[in-house]
Design a protein around this motif. Structure first.
Motif, PDB file in Angstrom:
ATOM      1  N   ASN A 266     -24.436  41.212  39.403  1.00  0.00           N
ATOM      2  CA  ASN A 266     -25.487  40.386  38.782  1.00  0.00           C
ATOM      3  C   ASN A 266     -26.843  41.085  38.817  1.00  0.00           C
ATOM      4  O   ASN A 266     -27.584  41.058  37.838  1.00  0.00           O
ATOM      5  CB  ASN A 266     -25.604  39.036  39.504  1.00  0.00           C
ATOM      6  CG  ASN A 266     -24.388  38.173  39.290  1.00  0.00           C
ATOM      7  OD1 ASN A 266     -23.612  38.401  38.358  1.00  0.00           O
ATOM      8  ND2 ASN A 266     -24.184  37.194  40.157  1.00  0.00           N
ATOM      9  N   VAL A 267     -27.128  41.704  39.977  1.00  0.00           N
ATOM     10  CA  VAL A 267     -28.416  42.416  40.101  1.00  0.00           C
ATOM     11  C   VAL A 267     -28.462  43.565  39.102  1.00  0.00           C
ATOM     12  O   VAL A 267     -29.451  43.734  38.367  1.00  0.00           O
ATOM     13  CB  VAL A 267     -28.622  42.952  41.550  1.00  0.00           C
ATOM     14  CG1 VAL A 267     -29.832  43.884  41.624  1.00  0.00           C
ATOM     15  CG2 VAL A 267     -28.805  41.806  42.521  1.00  0.00           C
ATOM     16  N   MET A 268     -27.373  44.342  39.047  1.00  0.00           N
ATOM     17  CA  MET A 268     -27.356  45.511  38.151  1.00  0.00           C
ATOM     18  C   MET A 268     -27.415  45.095  36.684  1.00  0.00           C
ATOM     19  O   MET A 268     -28.029  45.800  35.866  1.00  0.00           O
ATOM     20  CB  MET A 268     -26.120  46.388  38.430  1.00  0.00           C
ATOM     21  CG  MET A 268     -26.174  47.130  39.740  1.00  0.00           C
ATOM     22  SD  MET A 268     -27.739  47.974  40.090  1.00  0.00           S
ATOM     23  CE  MET A 268     -27.695  49.334  38.928  1.00  0.00           C
TER      24      MET A 268
ATOM     25  N   GLU B  74     -26.838  40.761  68.006  1.00  0.00           N
ATOM     26  CA  GLU B  74     -25.439  40.865  67.581  1.00  0.00           C
ATOM     27  C   GLU B  74     -25.060  39.899  66.452  1.00  0.00           C
ATOM     28  O   GLU B  74     -23.949  39.966  65.935  1.00  0.00           O
ATOM     29  CB  GLU B  74     -24.524  40.608  68.793  1.00  0.00           C
ATOM     30  CG  GLU B  74     -24.526  41.764  69.784  1.00  0.00           C
ATOM     31  CD  GLU B  74     -23.843  41.409  71.091  1.00  0.00           C
ATOM     32  OE1 GLU B  74     -23.316  40.295  71.200  1.00  0.00           O
ATOM     33  OE2 GLU B  74     -23.872  42.245  72.006  1.00  0.00           O
ATOM     34  N   LEU B  75     -25.968  39.007  66.099  1.00  0.00           N
ATOM     35  CA  LEU B  75     -25.663  38.045  65.022  1.00  0.00           C
ATOM     36  C   LEU B  75     -25.230  38.777  63.762  1.00  0.00           C
ATOM     37  O   LEU B  75     -25.823  39.789  63.393  1.00  0.00           O
ATOM     38  CB  LEU B  75     -26.899  37.214  64.689  1.00  0.00           C
ATOM     39  CG  LEU B  75     -27.103  35.888  65.400  1.00  0.00           C
ATOM     40  CD1 LEU B  75     -28.355  35.214  64.863  1.00  0.00           C
ATOM     41  CD2 LEU B  75     -25.928  34.946  65.211  1.00  0.00           C
ATOM     42  N   GLU B  76     -24.227  38.231  63.096  1.00  0.00           N
ATOM     43  CA  GLU B  76     -23.744  38.900  61.879  1.00  0.00           C
ATOM     44  C   GLU B  76     -24.636  38.545  60.701  1.00  0.00           C
ATOM     45  O   GLU B  76     -25.225  37.472  60.651  1.00  0.00           O
ATOM     46  CB  GLU B  76     -22.304  38.478  61.598  1.00  0.00           C
ATOM     47  CG  GLU B  76     -21.324  39.166  62.522  1.00  0.00           C
ATOM     48  CD  GLU B  76     -19.907  38.681  62.333  1.00  0.00           C
ATOM     49  OE1 GLU B  76     -19.659  37.963  61.346  1.00  0.00           O
ATOM     50  OE2 GLU B  76     -19.067  39.013  63.181  1.00  0.00           O
ATOM     51  N   PHE B  77     -24.705  39.476  59.739  1.00  0.00           N
ATOM     52  CA  PHE B  77     -25.476  39.209  58.529  1.00  0.00           C
ATOM     53  C   PHE B  77     -24.753  38.196  57.650  1.00  0.00           C
ATOM     54  O   PHE B  77     -23.532  38.110  57.664  1.00  0.00           O
ATOM     55  CB  PHE B  77     -25.639  40.498  57.715  1.00  0.00           C
ATOM     56  CG  PHE B  77     -26.641  41.454  58.279  1.00  0.00           C
ATOM     57  CD1 PHE B  77     -27.964  41.088  58.409  1.00  0.00           C
ATOM     58  CD2 PHE B  77     -26.260  42.731  58.656  1.00  0.00           C
ATOM     59  CE1 PHE B  77     -28.903  41.974  58.910  1.00  0.00           C
ATOM     60  CE2 PHE B  77     -27.180  43.626  59.167  1.00  0.00           C
ATOM     61  CZ  PHE B  77     -28.504  43.240  59.291  1.00  0.00           C
ATOM     62  N   GLU B  78     -25.517  37.455  56.894  1.00  0.00           N
ATOM     63  CA  GLU B  78     -24.938  36.576  55.876  1.00  0.00           C
ATOM     64  C   GLU B  78     -24.534  37.483  54.708  1.00  0.00           C
ATOM     65  O   GLU B  78     -25.270  38.398  54.364  1.00  0.00           O
ATOM     66  CB  GLU B  78     -25.987  35.577  55.379  1.00  0.00           C
ATOM     67  CG  GLU B  78     -26.616  34.731  56.466  1.00  0.00           C
ATOM     68  CD  GLU B  78     -25.809  33.488  56.776  1.00  0.00           C
ATOM     69  OE1 GLU B  78     -24.829  33.218  56.046  1.00  0.00           O
ATOM     70  OE2 GLU B  78     -26.139  32.790  57.747  1.00  0.00           O
ATOM     71  N   GLU B  79     -23.391  37.219  54.126  1.00  0.00           N
ATOM     72  CA  GLU B  79     -22.961  38.047  52.998  1.00  0.00           C
ATOM     73  C   GLU B  79     -23.127  37.275  51.695  1.00  0.00           C
ATOM     74  O   GLU B  79     -22.672  36.133  51.581  1.00  0.00           O
ATOM     75  CB  GLU B  79     -21.486  38.467  53.170  1.00  0.00           C
ATOM     76  CG  GLU B  79     -21.275  39.607  54.150  1.00  0.00           C
ATOM     77  CD  GLU B  79     -21.846  40.946  53.700  1.00  0.00           C
ATOM     78  OE1 GLU B  79     -22.013  41.157  52.479  1.00  0.00           O
ATOM     79  OE2 GLU B  79     -22.147  41.771  54.574  1.00  0.00           O
ATOM     80  N   PRO B  80     -23.746  37.889  50.683  1.00  0.00           N
ATOM     81  CA  PRO B  80     -23.848  37.193  49.388  1.00  0.00           C
ATOM     82  C   PRO B  80     -22.498  37.172  48.670  1.00  0.00           C
ATOM     83  O   PRO B  80     -21.531  37.768  49.155  1.00  0.00           O
ATOM     84  CB  PRO B  80     -24.873  38.031  48.628  1.00  0.00           C
ATOM     85  CG  PRO B  80     -24.781  39.382  49.223  1.00  0.00           C
ATOM     86  CD  PRO B  80     -24.381  39.203  50.648  1.00  0.00           C
ATOM     87  N   SER B  81     -22.437  36.538  47.525  1.00  0.00           N
ATOM     88  CA  SER B  81     -21.170  36.445  46.797  1.00  0.00           C
ATOM     89  C   SER B  81     -20.710  37.826  46.319  1.00  0.00           C
ATOM     90  O   SER B  81     -21.506  38.767  46.270  1.00  0.00           O
ATOM     91  CB  SER B  81     -21.320  35.515  45.602  1.00  0.00           C
ATOM     92  OG  SER B  81     -22.236  36.068  44.687  1.00  0.00           O
TER      93      SER B  81
ATOM     94  N   LYS C 206     -29.078  42.546  35.557  1.00  0.00           N
ATOM     95  CA  LYS C 206     -30.502  42.240  35.316  1.00  0.00           C
ATOM     96  C   LYS C 206     -31.330  43.527  35.269  1.00  0.00           C
ATOM     97  O   LYS C 206     -32.227  43.664  34.451  1.00  0.00           O
ATOM     98  CB  LYS C 206     -31.041  41.321  36.422  1.00  0.00           C
ATOM     99  CG  LYS C 206     -30.596  39.879  36.269  1.00  0.00           C
ATOM    100  CD  LYS C 206     -31.262  39.019  37.326  1.00  0.00           C
ATOM    101  CE  LYS C 206     -30.788  37.580  37.221  1.00  0.00           C
ATOM    102  NZ  LYS C 206     -31.338  36.731  38.267  1.00  0.00           N
ATOM    103  N   VAL C 207     -30.997  44.435  36.183  1.00  0.00           N
ATOM    104  CA  VAL C 207     -31.737  45.691  36.273  1.00  0.00           C
ATOM    105  C   VAL C 207     -31.579  46.518  34.995  1.00  0.00           C
ATOM    106  O   VAL C 207     -32.538  47.128  34.514  1.00  0.00           O
ATOM    107  CB  VAL C 207     -31.244  46.474  37.531  1.00  0.00           C
ATOM    108  CG1 VAL C 207     -31.492  47.963  37.422  1.00  0.00           C
ATOM    109  CG2 VAL C 207     -31.933  45.931  38.781  1.00  0.00           C
TER     110      VAL C 207
ATOM    111  N   PHE D 109     -22.643  39.569  43.524  1.00  0.00           N
ATOM    112  CA  PHE D 109     -24.092  39.733  43.716  1.00  0.00           C
ATOM    113  C   PHE D 109     -24.605  41.066  43.146  1.00  0.00           C
ATOM    114  O   PHE D 109     -25.522  41.083  42.330  1.00  0.00           O
ATOM    115  CB  PHE D 109     -24.438  39.621  45.206  1.00  0.00           C
ATOM    116  CG  PHE D 109     -25.908  39.757  45.476  1.00  0.00           C
ATOM    117  CD1 PHE D 109     -26.765  38.668  45.343  1.00  0.00           C
ATOM    118  CD2 PHE D 109     -26.464  40.983  45.840  1.00  0.00           C
ATOM    119  CE1 PHE D 109     -28.131  38.793  45.577  1.00  0.00           C
ATOM    120  CE2 PHE D 109     -27.830  41.113  46.073  1.00  0.00           C
ATOM    121  CZ  PHE D 109     -28.652  40.011  45.947  1.00  0.00           C
ATOM    122  N   THR D 110     -23.978  42.163  43.571  1.00  0.00           N
ATOM    123  CA  THR D 110     -24.442  43.498  43.125  1.00  0.00           C
ATOM    124  C   THR D 110     -24.353  43.608  41.610  1.00  0.00           C
ATOM    125  O   THR D 110     -25.270  44.129  40.964  1.00  0.00           O
ATOM    126  CB  THR D 110     -23.588  44.601  43.794  1.00  0.00           C
ATOM    127  OG1 THR D 110     -23.426  44.276  45.170  1.00  0.00           O
ATOM    128  CG2 THR D 110     -24.235  45.954  43.681  1.00  0.00           C
TER     129      THR D 110
END
Lengths: 161, 193
Positions: free
Chosen positions: A63-65, A50-57, A67-68, A60-61
């Motif tokens: 920045n990735v796009m 049940e632990l929640e995921f860490e969320e990036p800033s 670079k992509v 984030f998306t």
């Protein structure tokens, strides 16, 4: 290594056989301490799920796009292989072999009597066994033994790491 | 399974030139990739760097992805190798359990929550903190197993190990996690777990 905990964790993960499952279930029902340990491990397992995921800033998306988009477009490896070129190369080799074969037949005189060449199989081995050949043989043996030892030691080192 | 199919559909779309579809894949997998990166980097900036690097590498190699395994398994193997490379570069030292900075501060969750929720939230905070105290490999295996919806075989594939090795490592990681929890919770251990 705690075998009881391992047993319970395997049961919780569903990684045990039907017979083991029955035994563990009986122990849970009868043994109070075993049951307590099972309950605590079950709670931790459940909490881990049940632990929640860490969320990036937020960016984030983006920045990735960014670079992509600077990268070359990916292409499926299958489309990179042009089968026509492969077949073309194959056909070229077959044509060359057929041409050489045809040319060889054309220039050969087939009217002459064909006789098998005589081969001399007598092999005077005593001529070849001399001190120099023995030294070469032993040196090659030594090299092969060292290569084998090196491979053996490397294997052991990799397993340890 | 449905998501797996959709992943494949998105990958095929990217491979035929619709590169904007990659954004959907990034958005879908970024929480887990970032969480996994956090298990190695221990701080958000470095984890973002690892996660971004992972997605860019995955984009470059998308054409080589053999669409037999799950995309997530393939992506997590890239995350793992990216994180290991990052750790080697940074030479991060794992935090000691006795460091003063590891003293856990449970945030005040406000008064709008009921007591049970606060207690549960505290348990999650302790658990998260205990995970951060583990070695990166242990934390990654636990995260992949519980949060990545990966089987032992898939984890083995992602980490380039034998499934049996992963099973043993997972068991040992859970024992270490239990020790860390005991250390953090001390007397409260029985109340929270």
């Amino acid at each position: 290594m705690s075998t009881i905990e391992e047993e319970i964790l395997n049961y919780i993960d569903g990684n045990c056989s039907l017979a083991e499952k029955t035994i563990i279930e009986t122990k849970i029902a009868r043994d109070k301490e075993y049951n307590l340990l099972y309950q605590s491990l079950l709670v931790v397992s459940q909490q881990l799920i049940e632990l929640e995921f860490e969320e990036p800033s937020m960016s984030f998306t983006r920045n990735v796009m960014d670079k992509v988009n600077l990268e070359l477009k990916p292409v499926a490896m299958q489309t990179k292989i042009n089968h026509k070129i492969i077949y073309g190369i194959g056909a070229l080799f077959i044509c060359a072999i057929l041409f050489i074969l045809g040319y060889a037949i054309a220039i050969s005189n087939l009217n002459k009597n064909f006789s098998m060449p005589k081969l001399n199989f007598s092999f005077a081995i005593h001529k070849y066994i001399n001190p120099t050949s023995l030294k070469i043989f032993l040196f090659l043996d030594l090299v092969l033994a060292l290569i084998y030892l090196d491979a053996l030691l490397r294997k052991g080192t990799f397993k340890k790491t | 399974m449905h998501q797996n199919e959709t992943d494949l559909a998105l990958i095929n779309a990217v491979l035929v030139g619709q590169t904007s579809q990659y954004e959907v894949l990034v958005k879908r997998h970024q929480p887990f990739v970032f969480t996994l990166a956090m298990r190695f980097a221990k701080n958000r900036e470095d984890a973002e760097e690892i996660a971004q690097d992972c997605f860019v590498k995955a984009y470059r190699a998308l054409g080589t992805f053999k669409q037999k395994a799950k995309f997530s398994t393939w992506l997590y193997s890239i995350t793992y190798t990216s994180a290991m490379t990052f750790l080697r570069k940074k030479k991060l030292t794992t935090q000691s359990i006795n460091d003063d900075e590891n003293v856990l501060q449970i945030a005040n969750s406000g008064t709008n929550f009921d007591a049970n929720l606060i207690e549960k939230k505290s348990a999650y905070v302790y658990l998260n903190h205990a995970i951060t105290l583990l070695l990166p490999d242990d934390a990654a295996i636990i995260t992949l197993f519980y949060k990545g919806e990966q089987s032992l075989e898939e984890i083995a594939q992602a980490l380039n190990m034998e499934a049996k090795t992963v099973k043993v490592k997972l068991f040992r990681a859970r024992l270490r996690l239990k020790d860390k929890l005991k250390y953090l919770l001390k007397d409260e251990v029985n109340e929270l777990i």
